[in-house]
Design an enzyme around this catalytic site. Structure first.
Site, PDB file in Angstrom:
ATOM      1  CD  GLU A  24      -2.636  -1.342   2.479  1.00 43.41           C
ATOM      2  OE1 GLU A  24      -1.919  -0.997   3.653  1.00 43.41           O
ATOM      3  OE2 GLU A  24      -3.705  -1.593   2.460  1.00 43.41           O
ATOM      4  CG  LEU A  77     -13.128  -2.456   5.603  1.00 47.90           C
ATOM      5  CD1 LEU A  77     -12.233  -2.852   6.830  1.00 47.90           C
ATOM      6  CD2 LEU A  77     -14.646  -2.946   5.956  1.00 47.90           C
ATOM      7  CG  HIS A  78      -8.112  -2.017   1.904  1.00 48.27           C
ATOM      8  ND1 HIS A  78      -7.887  -0.927   2.499  1.00 48.27           N
ATOM      9  CD2 HIS A  78      -6.849  -2.687   1.823  1.00 48.27           C
ATOM     10  CE1 HIS A  78      -6.676  -0.823   2.904  1.00 48.27           C
ATOM     11  NE2 HIS A  78      -6.004  -1.851   2.388  1.00 48.27           N
ATOM     12  CG  LEU A  79     -11.286  -9.327   1.443  1.00 42.63           C
ATOM     13  CD1 LEU A  79     -11.008  -9.927   3.198  1.00 42.63           C
ATOM     14  CD2 LEU A  79     -12.563 -10.043   0.959  1.00 42.63           C
TER      15      LEU A  79
END
Length: 763
Positions: A520, A660-662
């Site tokens: 990221e 929010l990320h999976l």
């Protein structure tokens, strides 16, 4: 007549409040101290008293105590005082410095002329008040100069002026002679020319009829004299000759007084801020891009005002080259009208590439009014910054982005090898591109100020958010915090205490390489071949895009600008459809640009307000199930192509980017982007929360359990299958590429791993 009476009354009232000054003259016999005093006392409108120990006792030599007594008496009468003694040693001047108080300023004027000149004058003079003349003078002067201790601001002086030649002395004479009862002088240290001394260089004369408004130039206390000097220098060059301080008008005095900005009182004499980092920025789009100054000043003040609550101990400084700058004048006036804290924001006159070396103001971050290609050349600020930085800035910029669109900005860490870093102390340059009203430039708006205003607002928002994200990282580098992720202590360049929610593209290059979650974080520091201008390219290049960047207070404090990229993608997927794999009502899917395995996807929720796992509650349970279902579908599609793959779906306990990320990631971890312990442990320890476990916890407890990530990310490197320990990433990768041990039992339970039906890894 009535107006004249009012003005007179007002002037008298102000005069009663004028601060007296003690000017301690320092210099060897023959340096011209007495001549200096006599000239100023004779020509100045301010009431002065000369205190000379050689004549203090009824025309004869007296004592130091008598000098102090006379000085105190004069100050009580509201008069300013010259202390005419040699004062070459600190001990000799300490009692006179103590005369200073909140109501009395203490200046030092150092007549630091060559020894030979002082001796020559002393030997030749006759009728000297202290009878120091003739042959004996040479020995006395030589002996006194051997004990010379140059003054420092730390002794208690508010201002020190060094005069090292006749030109300096004449300039100082003119300045103090024209120093009226209501005038003030900038604080700081001026004129010392020793190369190892961090003080302001040079002092020029004041002069009359300066046409700039009184609010044109504020500056740091240590460099305010330079602003006044520049007023004089510019006026002289325009008028074709030099003017004297005796002709100093109220306009000129007010402009000099504007340098006495309360906002810079916390900047020490060596130009460094005593309580926070400083961003120096030029006006965007008002020069080459011809944006209306009045409209631009409105936007600058508006965006500065919005940033006040977020600034903390930082400062914003609007910089222009000339004291007669219209934009400085407008901004300063409007900021005053809005009561913007002058300790947090002020204007300043100087070359933005030489603020420290020539003006004494150390700014760790400077903004560049860039062109869309992010290239050197052109004119103005862009050319100056690239020239001053050398080739390092161009190379570093290419690593971040290839281009900019109007309204966007990109943060570029400046290599320490750059002259702008080594000489000026600049750690980062933020390139900003505003709107264009110049038909000779790209993307001209043809006078459309509705659109132009929107773009310029975005540009300043991007700039200030980028600066705050830099400050966030730099602040964490110097302190311990139990609330943040600790980086590997053995790496001296990678020591950061940044919490994952506060990482920004602001550390040095090593911090970027070794930072937490490079899948990221590295998105902020790598370039893209595509035009930068949308949030998806922010994700890819580290460009700070201010679009829809108005956040609530709590969010804006937690996330740096670069960390907003995923949020913008999720909120406006239609703008990034060419870069997304799938857009659904509740989620979007995209590739992780720097995957940590052969296959690595992100499933983002489109729900505003869900920044991370910590925000998830029971009412979001269905959304988590949807995200899991979408991630599972993606994994199964990959398995149809390659049945040997094994997938895991999950969340980081504390992510580096907002929204929010999976993660849907294959367990081979075969990627050149997996480079360090933090990368590895963020996916192979309990820091990585399996999606199925999160769903169960939310269902049962109403919230997810967040692990002790401080310790997890610094754990030793262990194979995610056989759990064997390895000393470094290359050794670990060599092992995992051949390891065929079964996965740990904990992963084989509860469907935490996703495998093809015929996969031999399946128990």
């Amino acid at each position: 007549m009535e107006m004249d009476i009012d003005d007179t009354c007002k002037a008298k009232g102000e005069e009663e409040k004028a601060k007296p000054i003690v000017v301690i003259l320092m210099g060897a016999p023959g340096s011209g101290k007495s001549t200096f005093c006599e000239h100023v006392v004779r020509s100045s409108a301010r009431p002065w008293v000369r205190v000379c120990q050689d004549t203090i006792n009824n025309g004869k030599a007296g004592t130091k105590v008598q000098c102090l007594t006379n000085a105190v008496s004069a100050l009580k009468e509201g008069k300013s005082v010259f202390i005419d003694r040699c004062n070459l040693e600190k001990e000799q001047r300490v009692d006179f410095v103590k005369l200073g108080s909140p109501q009395v300023e203490v200046h030092a004027v150092v007549l630091d002329l060559p020894t030979k000149l002082c001796i020559s004058r002393s030997v030749k003079r006759t009728g000297h008040e202290g009878n120091l003349q003739g042959g004996k003078a040479a020995a006395v002067v030589n002996r006194m100069l051997q004990k010379k201790e140059l003054p420092k601001l730390s002794e208690g002086f508010s201002r020190i002026l060094f005069c090292q030649n006749e030109s300096d002395i004449h300039a100082a004479l003119d300045m103090y002679s024209g120093f009226g009862p209501l005038d003030t002088l900038p604080h700081g240290c001026f004129g010392q020319k020793k190369p190892d001394t961090k003080v302001q260089l040079g002092i020029m004369k004041f002069l009359k009829k300066v046409e700039a408004p009184s609010n044109a130039g504020s500056s740091a206390s240590s460099i305010q004299g330079s602003a006044a000097s520049q007023i004089i220098e510019e006026k002289n060059s325009c008028c074709g000759g030099k003017e004297t301080a005796s002709s100093l008008t109220r306009t000129a005095r007010e402009e000099v007084k504007s340098c006495q900005d309360p906002g810079v009182s916390s900047i020490s004499h060596n130009g460094s801020s005593s309580d926070g980092p400083i961003l120096a920025f030029p006006s965007i789009s008002t020069a080459d891009f011809q944006f209306d100054h009045d409209k631009a000043s409105d936007i600058i003040v508006e965006k500065v005002e919005e940033s006040m609550d977020k600034l903390g101990n930082t400062k914003l400084v609007l910089v222009d080259l000339t004291c007669r700058s219209k934009i400085l004048s407008l901004v300063r006036a409007k900021a005053a009208q809005k009561n913007i804290n002058p300790k947090k924001f002020f204007t300043f006159v100087g070359d933005i590439t030489k603020l420290y070396s020539e003006r004494g103001l150390r700014c760790t971050v400077i903004a560049n009014a860039a062109n869309w290609r992010l290239k050197p050349g052109g004119g103005g600020v862009n050319a100056a910054i690239f020239n001053a930085s050398g080739p390092d800035l161009e190379v570093a910029t290419k690593e971040q982005a290839k281009s900019l669109v109007p309204g966007s900005a990109v943060v570029v860490p400046l290599p320490s090898t750059s002259p702008l870093s080594s000489k000026e102390g600049v750690t980062h340059v933020i390139h900003v591109l505003g709107p264009n009203m110049n038909p000779q430039r790209p993307n001209c708006l043809d006078g459309d100020y509705v659109k132009g205003r929107q773009i310029l607002q975005k540009a300043y928002t991007s700039l200030f958010e980028g600066f705050l994200s830099i400050v966030s990282t730099q602040a964490k580098l110097s302190q311990e915090s139990n609330e943040t992720i600790k980086l590997e202590p053995s790496k001296s360049q990678g020591h950061s205490k940044d919490g994952p929610r506060n990482h920004s593209p602001t550390g040095d290059q090593k911090n970027k390489r070794d930072g937490v979650h490079e899948h990221e974080i590295s998105k902020k520091c790598k370039g893209s071949q595509n035009e930068v201008g949308t949030s998806i390219n922010s994700f890819r290049t580290g460009k700070v895009n201010a679009e829809n960047n108005k956040l609530d207070v709590s969010t804006s404090k937690a996330w740096g600008s670069w960390a907003q990229a995923l949020y913008h993608i999720a909120m406006h997927p239609e703008r990034h459809k060419d870069n997304l794999l799938e857009i659904l009502d509740d989620v979007v899917v995209l590739d992780d640009l720097y995957p940590k395995a052969q296959k690595h996807l992100l499933v983002l929720t489109r729900c505003d307000g869900l920044d991370c796992l910590e925000d998830v509650r029971k009412e979001h349970l269905q959304l988590l199930k949807t995200m899991h279902a979408v991630g599972l579908k993606c994994a199964e599609e990959f398995l149809d192509e390659d049945a040997s793959l094994v997938f895991r779906l999950g969340y980081h306990s504390v992510p580096a980017m907002r929204q929010l990320h999976l993660h849907v990631i294959s367990q081979d971890f075969n990627s050149k982007h997996l480079k360090n312990k933090k990368h590895w442990n963020s996916f192979t320890t309990a820091f990585f929360r399996d999606s199925v476990d999160v769903i169960k916890e939310i269902s049962n407890q109403g919230k997810a359990t967040l692990k002790d990530y401080d310790n997890l990310l610094s754990m030793e490197l262990r194979c995610h299958r056989c759990r064997s320990a390895h000393p470094n990433i290359p050794r670990l990768k060599s092992h995992t590429s051949n390891c065929r041990a079964p996965f740990p039992t904990s992963l084989l339970q509860n469907d935490r791993l996703v495998l093809a039906p015929n996969n031999t890894n399946n128990p």
